[in-house]
Design a protein around this motif. Structure first.
Motif, short mmCIF file in Angstrom:
data_model
loop_
_atom_site.label_atom_id
_atom_site.label_comp_id
_atom_site.label_asym_id
_atom_site.label_seq_id
_atom_site.Cartn_x
_atom_site.Cartn_y
_atom_site.Cartn_z
N ASP A 8 35.76 52.09 4.49
CA ASP A 8 34.30 51.89 4.54
C ASP A 8 33.96 50.64 5.35
OD1 ASP A 8 33.77 54.09 3.04
OD2 ASP A 8 33.52 53.02 1.15
N ASP A 9 34.67 49.54 5.04
CA ASP A 9 34.35 48.26 5.70
C ASP A 9 34.57 48.33 7.21
OD1 ASP A 9 33.74 47.14 3.27
OD2 ASP A 9 35.67 46.11 3.02
N VAL A 10 35.71 48.90 7.59
CA VAL A 10 36.05 48.96 9.02
C VAL A 10 34.92 49.66 9.78
CG1 VAL A 10 37.61 50.10 10.67
CG2 VAL A 10 38.55 48.77 8.76
N GLN A 11 34.39 50.72 9.18
CA GLN A 11 33.32 51.47 9.86
C GLN A 11 31.98 50.74 9.75
OE1 GLN A 11 34.18 55.98 9.62
NE2 GLN A 11 34.79 55.11 7.64
N LYS A 12 31.71 50.24 8.54
CA LYS A 12 30.43 49.57 8.29
C LYS A 12 30.25 48.33 9.18
CE LYS A 12 29.32 47.42 4.18
NZ LYS A 12 29.43 47.51 2.73
N TYR A 13 31.33 47.54 9.32
CA TYR A 13 31.23 46.29 10.10
C TYR A 13 31.65 46.48 11.56
CZ TYR A 13 30.64 44.10 5.53
OH TYR A 13 30.18 43.76 4.28
N ASP A 14 31.91 47.75 11.95
CA ASP A 14 32.28 48.03 13.33
C ASP A 14 33.48 47.19 13.77
OD1 ASP A 14 31.81 49.62 15.39
OD2 ASP A 14 29.99 48.63 16.12
N VAL A 15 34.53 47.26 12.99
CA VAL A 15 35.70 46.41 13.20
C VAL A 15 36.61 46.97 14.28
CG1 VAL A 15 37.87 45.76 12.04
CG2 VAL A 15 35.69 45.42 10.87
N ASP A 16 37.17 46.07 15.12
CA ASP A 16 38.10 46.50 16.17
C ASP A 16 39.55 46.43 15.70
OD1 ASP A 16 36.18 46.70 18.50
OD2 ASP A 16 35.76 44.69 17.74
N ILE A 17 39.86 45.37 14.93
CA ILE A 17 41.27 45.17 14.54
C ILE A 17 41.36 44.90 13.03
CG2 ILE A 17 43.29 43.66 14.79
CD1 ILE A 17 42.32 43.07 17.64
N PHE A 18 42.25 45.62 12.38
CA PHE A 18 42.59 45.32 10.99
C PHE A 18 43.91 44.56 11.03
CE2 PHE A 18 45.32 46.30 7.40
CZ PHE A 18 44.52 45.98 6.31
N ALA A 19 43.96 43.35 10.47
CA ALA A 19 45.18 42.54 10.50
C ALA A 19 45.62 42.22 9.08
CB ALA A 19 44.92 41.25 11.26
N ILE A 20 46.94 42.22 8.90
CA ILE A 20 47.49 41.89 7.57
C ILE A 20 48.92 41.41 7.75
CG2 ILE A 20 48.40 44.21 7.00
CD1 ILE A 20 46.33 42.76 4.36
N GLY A 21 49.46 40.69 6.78
CA GLY A 21 50.82 40.15 6.89
C GLY A 21 51.88 41.25 6.96
N SER A 22 53.02 40.88 7.54
CA SER A 22 54.08 41.88 7.79
C SER A 22 54.73 42.40 6.52
CB SER A 22 55.14 41.27 8.70
OG SER A 22 55.56 40.05 8.13
N ASP A 23 54.43 41.75 5.37
CA ASP A 23 54.96 42.30 4.11
C ASP A 23 54.33 43.66 3.81
OD1 ASP A 23 52.77 40.47 3.94
OD2 ASP A 23 52.80 40.59 1.76
N TRP A 24 53.25 43.99 4.53
CA TRP A 24 52.57 45.27 4.32
C TRP A 24 52.88 46.28 5.42
CZ3 TRP A 24 50.30 46.11 -0.20
CH2 TRP A 24 49.92 45.01 -0.96
N GLU A 25 53.87 45.94 6.26
CA GLU A 25 54.26 46.79 7.40
C GLU A 25 54.22 48.28 7.05
OE1 GLU A 25 55.65 45.10 10.47
OE2 GLU A 25 55.10 47.07 11.26
#
Ligand code: CTP
Length: 447
Positions: free
Chosen positions: A80-97
């Motif tokens: 929802d957030d990615v679409q709502k905020y018109d996000v280009d990149i989702f980033a997270i630490g590599s522990d979530w690879e």
């Protein structure tokens, strides 16, 4: 403008978080940080988070990389957030690879290098005082405690006591516990707190001896079978700055706690009736069917069900009566009716009679329905005359559910809290008083 979004709990903010936020910010022009809400973390089994959501938001804000901070409150919110905020990149630490590859459908997913050697879990463990807990009893209920205690920080089960030393030994072997004994005072010497899961009639003395030895006590239900005994123990604990908590597990689980707040906030109007039921068939030869060991449906099942009634309607009832079906001296079925000035309530309990085990709280605007087994609360529905207004609530009820009471017990010890709003001492005393009336056969009819 390139928008980047990242999420986390950000508990006990550390260098790993700071590095991650810097790297995320460097990926674009505008950084949105999603900080988990307290209830979201609890719901996904993260029970040990130290900082509350406001503190965690403030900490992230203070780092200065976030252009916007939002709260993550439900599963699936990232899409929802990615679409709502018109996000280009989702980033997270590599522990979530690999874990968030599903977001590739909506934006670019980047796994950033994780900082080695630091995590909130490590920091919590390093700064956590570990309390040595001893288990009193080595039967069915006690066996559930050890695995559940492992998911709560700051608890280590270090000893087991049972008057039958062989049982204590086998329990210690099973759970890799060093100390086992049939000597209660030796046992108490080695621990900071005890969890009492012995037969009903032994609770009072074990709890009293433990408190007198300066130990905190978490006691299984039924806590004690008399109001005066309950009051005496709570008074002693209070005077000596010790935690005494009734292990009435449903009272501490997230769904039931939320249900209580909804009821109290008037969502279904004034409460006019509460019906709670629980039945569990017992095989002959078990303690539950033994009159000499305070067996019976009431002693066995009343604490959870009375807890619900007393939470919703209070302890100032007018009148209580009991109807029981008895076999070999124990009630295999009891229905208790507890009337209040402006409400009615009942509990229907069975160990040799099967009933539907649900909870219904009826009010002037609607009712709340918790299906069987209501005491393992993970779902409930708020229902109205106009069914389009009905609302369903879903929660996690992790493991055996004992982790919630253990968490509460530890939090009370660590934070020097002697009273718990999830189950007040006066509420626990009222439960013991009603059970005592039953055992004294006050307003009692056999059917
Ligand atoms: N993170 C990181 N390096 C660390 C720890 C965390 O890059 N040493 C990142 C995580 O990958 C995540 C963000 O920081 O993108 C927030 O993680 P969070 O779960 O809040 O931090 P942890 O320290 O991993 O927390 P916990 O130990 O409770 O899981």
């Amino acid at each position: 403008m390139k928008k980047v979004i990242t999420y986390g709990t950000y508990d006990l903010l550390h260098q790993g978080h700071i590095n991650l936020l810097r790297r995320a910010k460097e990926l674009g022009d505008y950084l949105i940080v999603g900080v988990t809400s307290d209830s979201f973390d609890k719901g996904r089994g993260k029970l040990n988070v130290r900082n509350n959501v406001l503190e965690r938001v403030e900490a992230v804000k203070a780092i200065g990389y976030a252009d916007e901070i939002i709260i993550e409150d439900y599963l699936g919110q990232k899409i929802d957030d990615v679409q709502k905020y018109d996000v280009d990149i989702f980033a997270i630490g590599s522990d979530w690879e690999g874990h968030f590859d599903y977001l590739n459908e909506f934006c670019k997913v980047v796994y950033l290098p994780r900082t080695q050697g630091v995590s909130s879990t490590m920091l919590r463990a390093e700064t956590q005082e570990v309390f040595k807990v001893g288990v009193v009893g080595s039967g069915r209920i006690a066996k559930r405690f050890v695995p559940e205690s492992k998911v709560v920080n700051g608890v280590e089960v270090t000893a087991v006591y049972d008057p039958n030393k062989k049982s204590a030994y086998s329990f210690a072997e099973t759970f890799d516990i060093n100390a086992y004994t049939d000597n209660y005072s030796t046992f108490l010497d080695g621990v900071d707190a005890v969890y009492i899961a012995s037969p009903h009639l032994t609770h009072y003395q074990y709890a009293k001896d433990a408190l007198y030895a300066g130990k905190h006590v978490l006691c299984e239900i039924p806590f004690v079978l008399s109001g005066a005994q309950a009051k005496e123990l709570y008074d002693y604990a209070e005077e000596h700055n010790l935690v005494l908590l009734e292990a009435n597990k449903t009272a501490y689980c997230p769904a039931f706690c939320h249900l209580t707040t909804l009821v109290k906030s008037g969502m279904i109007g004034d409460i006019v009736d509460v019906k709670a039921s629980l039945s569990k068939m017992m095989e002959s030869g078990t303690r539950e069917l033994d009159v000499a060991q305070a067996g019976g449906a009431m002693n066995e099942h009343a604490p959870l069900n009375l807890m619900a009634i007393i939470k919703f309607l209070g302890k100032e009832y007018l009148h209580v009566n009991f109807h029981s079906k008895v076999e070999n001296g124990v009630d295999i079925y009891t229905k208790a009716t507890i009337n209040y000035p402006h409400a009615t309530s009942s509990i229907t309990l069975g160990i040799g009679v099967k009933t539907e085990g649900n909870l219904v709280v009826s009010g002037t605007k609607g009712y709340i329905y918790v299906p069987a087994p209501w005491w393992l609360t993970s779902f409930f529905e708020v229902r109205y005359e106009d069914q389009t207004k009905n609302k369903k609530y879903f929660y996690c009820y992790d493991g055996e559910g004992l982790r919630y009471e253990i968490q509460e017990f530890m939090s009370m010890i660590v934070n020097s809290r002697r009273s718990c709003y999830k189950l007040r001492r006066r509420e626990s005393i009222a439960i013991a008083e009603i059970i005592e009336k039953f055992n004294k056969k006050e307003n009692y009819t056999e059917i």
